[in-house]
Write an enzyme that holds these catalytic residues in place. Structure first.
Site, PDB file in Angstrom:
ATOM      1  N   ARG A  67      -8.619 -19.826  19.171  1.00  0.00           N
ATOM      2  CA  ARG A  67      -8.706 -21.269  19.449  1.00  0.00           C
ATOM      3  C   ARG A  67      -7.582 -21.747  20.352  1.00  0.00           C
ATOM      4  NH1 ARG A  67      -9.248 -23.237  13.413  1.00  0.00           N
ATOM      5  NH2 ARG A  67      -7.440 -21.882  13.452  1.00  0.00           N
ATOM      6  N   HIS A 123      -7.470   0.456  -0.301  1.00  0.00           N
ATOM      7  CA  HIS A 123      -6.712   1.604   0.219  1.00  0.00           C
ATOM      8  C   HIS A 123      -6.599   2.749  -0.807  1.00  0.00           C
ATOM      9  CE1 HIS A 123      -5.928  -1.133   3.359  1.00  0.00           C
ATOM     10  NE2 HIS A 123      -4.781  -1.623   2.964  1.00  0.00           N
TER      11      HIS A 123
HETATM   12  C1  BG6 Z   1      -2.633  -4.242   4.321  1.00  0.00           C
HETATM   13  C2  BG6 Z   1      -2.194  -5.176   3.247  1.00  0.00           C
HETATM   14  O1  BG6 Z   1      -3.967  -3.900   4.147  1.00  0.00           O
HETATM   15  O2  BG6 Z   1      -1.843  -3.069   4.282  1.00  0.00           O
HETATM   16  C3  BG6 Z   1      -0.726  -5.502   3.368  1.00  0.00           C
HETATM   17  O3  BG6 Z   1      -2.950  -6.372   3.334  1.00  0.00           O
HETATM   18  C4  BG6 Z   1       0.100  -4.249   3.432  1.00  0.00           C
HETATM   19  O4  BG6 Z   1      -0.301  -6.305   2.277  1.00  0.00           O
HETATM   20  C5  BG6 Z   1      -0.461  -3.296   4.480  1.00  0.00           C
HETATM   21  O5  BG6 Z   1       1.426  -4.605   3.758  1.00  0.00           O
HETATM   22  C6  BG6 Z   1       0.239  -1.971   4.439  1.00  0.00           C
HETATM   23  O6  BG6 Z   1      -0.167  -1.200   5.527  1.00  0.00           O
HETATM   24  P1  BG6 Z   1       0.785  -0.066   6.092  1.00  0.00           P
HETATM   25  O7  BG6 Z   1      -0.051   0.651   7.071  1.00  0.00           O
HETATM   26  O8  BG6 Z   1       1.947  -0.766   6.712  1.00  0.00           O
HETATM   27  O9  BG6 Z   1       1.187   0.752   4.933  1.00  0.00           O
END
Ligand code: BG6
Length: 597
Positions: free
Chosen positions: A150, A345
């Site tokens: 936006r 995850h």
């Molecule tokens: C994201 C989460 O999916 O993954 C975050 O929403 C988190 O809260 C992040 O910090 C961590 O990703 P990475 O790749 O930095 O371990």
């Protein structure tokens, strides 16, 4: 995906409306040279495609240059009536319009549209990943990147914004600045509302200009809050989807907050997209060690035979961050750590870890096996979980704010920033083996790892030397996902010298010592896969459903019963409750020993 009507003023687009009789008579319905068949289709296929429109069957089965089937949806779905421009074409009232036809040159183009281009994720991850792909020559020659948001920005302003976060993968390489310039020249910006079909039509015109009549493939990356997902998907579908190439949409989590909202989101998406067009991203699946999990299991004889309840005592999936929700409190408070990290995850890693051998490496075969694991799991109950929330803490003259000190978080928030959970897979391979998860923010370290603790050696000859704590002497396989990717196996070893003394040693594979070169960021791998139509590392809707089915009862119970999280100091190892939970299942957290921390 519904088909849009072109409204570009200087468009090369032409449209026709044809009657079956026109076709039957063999009369040419091509009014001018501006209407050309899609290059990959021979005329008979095209005719059968046209007929298929009348009989509502699918037959557009051509392939894109990368070998993946061209997405048929933009040529299939119901469309608004397009203007008639053919002189010798009979108008037809009772039939729907034919698709808009393009003048299509053979070379494909790739347009990547980052929707939510001024957001953090786009700046920190998506544009840098796209640059890395360009840098490594993974992008097709004819590619264009569009930022959409936006905020009013010029192309130049977008370029300035993203150039701040682009980095050269390997500093010593020549021409990084040149490459950066070349990349930035391919980046453009379009400002628009997320729910305005008109704004997406204007984007479509700009895309067509860049596509210059070549076969257009379009990848939309939705880096936006979930409440506008469906609006954007509708606008893309109606006004900005590719007319003869493929259109794919990458979506970032959260995919709902529970089973019902997730199903509703899937249902809404599917009004506009087919499942094949939806790429639900879980960036942990793009991490090197997570990708390697299957290689390790299925291409080494030494692991797979041990991969079951017969030899494995427990599996631990650990995620920790040494910072809080800084700046993201508003989002986070609505979701909490269970939805943010565990339900996606960590559960995805668990499914890959525990699945049976897939029939092949094909995306559907792998995802079928993952779904089976998820559906064999017991839904979580309150007693399987411990939740925590970080509180303020001072250390070495520095003070760290607690979660509820964040002005975007309600003072009385019960949202967990830490959780530990015990999960079970009720199938023949894993019956009785606890899979322990632990995820937390504002802990003492940043780390993600998978730890596999093996059973005791039966009738161990060295029992007397090992002493009473035989748990300490079991083998442990550690896959460190980040930081400093590594695989190590803890073994008992004889300390060299006279006499018989044992110690715990490690067989190590430290990636930085073994492999040269930087490891690609997860987003690079996943973007490349989406461009290539490879779905293996993306979440299918039934996987998502199964994942929510596991966590929804627990999340409901936590919220309805207003379970108060155990407070833990910022920078600590988290609530002690996590140790009691592990002890209840005869487990000791492997990361507590401090080795390789
Ligand atoms: C994201 C989460 O999916 O993954 C975050 O929403 C988190 O809260 C992040 O910090 C961590 O990703 P990475 O790749 O930095 O371990």
């Amino acid at each position: 995906m519904a088909k849009q009507m072109s409204t570009c003023s200087s468009s090369i687009v032409a449209a026709v409306k044809v009657s079956p009789s026109t076709l039957k008579n063999g009369t040419s319905f091509l009014p001018s040279s501006s209407i050309i068949f899609p290059s990959k289709l021979c005329s008979s296929k095209w005719v059968s495609h046209i007929l298929s429109r009348f009989y509502k069957t699918k037959c557009f089965n051509s392939e894109s240059p990368n070998g993946h089937p061209l997405n048929p949806v933009s040529l299939q779905d119901d469309v608004p009536v397009a203007p008639i421009i053919a002189k010798n074409v009979e108008p037809l009232e009772d039939l729907q319009a034919l698709p808009v036809l393009h003048s299509v040159k053979k070379d494909p183009t790739l347009s990547i549209i980052v929707v939510g281009a001024s957001g953090d994720l786009a700046k920190k991850k998506i544009f840098p990943a796209l640059f890395a792909l360009f840098y490594e020559d993974f992008l097709t020659e004819n590619f264009t990147i569009f930022g959409y948001a936006r905020t009013k920005l010029s192309d130049e302003e977008l370029r300035n914004m993203i150039s701040a976060t682009l980095t050269c993968r390997v500093d010593q390489r020549e021409n990084c600045a040149d490459k950066m310039d070349q990349f930035l020249q391919r980046c453009f910006y379009h400002s628009g509302q997320y729910n305005s079909e008109d704004d997406f039509s204007k984007l479509d015109c700009k895309l067509k200009e860049k596509e210059a009549g070549r076969l257009p493939n379009r990848l939309f990356y939705l880096s936006i809050p979930p409440n506008i997902f469906v609006d954007v998907v509708r606008c893309v579908s109606h006004r900005a989807s590719s007319e003869s190439g493929w259109t794919r949409v990458i979506v970032e989590k959260p995919f709902g907050r529970d089973s019902d909202s997730s199903r509703e989101l899937t249902r809404s998406f599917k009004q506009y997209l087919t499942e094949e067009q939806i790429f639900r991203i879980d960036h942990y699946l793009g991490k090197e060690l997570v990708e390697n999990l299957s290689v390790l299991r299925f291409s080494n004889l030494v692991f797979e035979p041990l991969w079951s309840r017969n030899y494995i005592r427990n599996v631990q999936l650990i995620f920790s961050e040494d910072f809080g929700t800084e700046g993201r409190g508003g989002y986070f408070d609505n979701y909490g750590i269970i939805r943010d990290i565990m339900q996606n995850h960590l559960l995805q890693i668990l499914a890959l870890f525990a699945m049976e051998t897939p029939v092949s490496l094909d995306a559907e075969d792998i995802r079928n096996e993952k779904v089976k694991v998820l559906r064999s799991m017991r839904p979580l109950q309150l007693q399987d979980v411990v939740v925590g929330q970080y509180k303020g803490h001072s250390n070495g003259g520095k003070s760290y704010q607690g979660y509820t000190d964040d002005p975007t978080v309600p003072k009385n928030s019960l949202t967990p920033t830490f959780a530990a959970a015990a999960l079970f897979i009720d199938n023949a391979r894993w019956d009785g083996v606890p899979f322990l998860m632990k995820a937390g923010k504002a802990l003492h370290t940043k780390r993600a790892e998978i730890r596999v603790q093996f059973r005791h050696v039966p009738g161990n000859l060295y029992k007397r030397i090992i002493g009473s704590d035989s748990d300490k002497a079991t083998n442990e396989l550690v896959l460190r996902v980040q930081p400093d990717e590594a695989i190590f196996l803890k073994i008992n070893n004889k300390v060299p010298g006279l006499g018989m003394r044992l110690d715990r040693s490690d067989l190590n594979l430290f990636y930085s010592a073994r492999y040269r070169g930087e490891i690609p960021d997860a987003y690079e791998r996943l973007l490349l896969d989406a461009i290539e139509g490879e779905r293996r590392l993306f979440i299918r809707s039934d996987e998502l459903d199964a994942a929510w089915a596991l966590f929804t009862p627990l999340l409901k119970a936590l919220e309805e019963k207003k379970v108060a999280p155990e407070l833990y100091p910022y920078g600590s190892r988290g609530p002690v409750g996590a140790h009691y939970l592990a002890a209840k299942h005869n487990v000791r957290w492997g990361d507590i020993s401090g080795e390789y921390s």
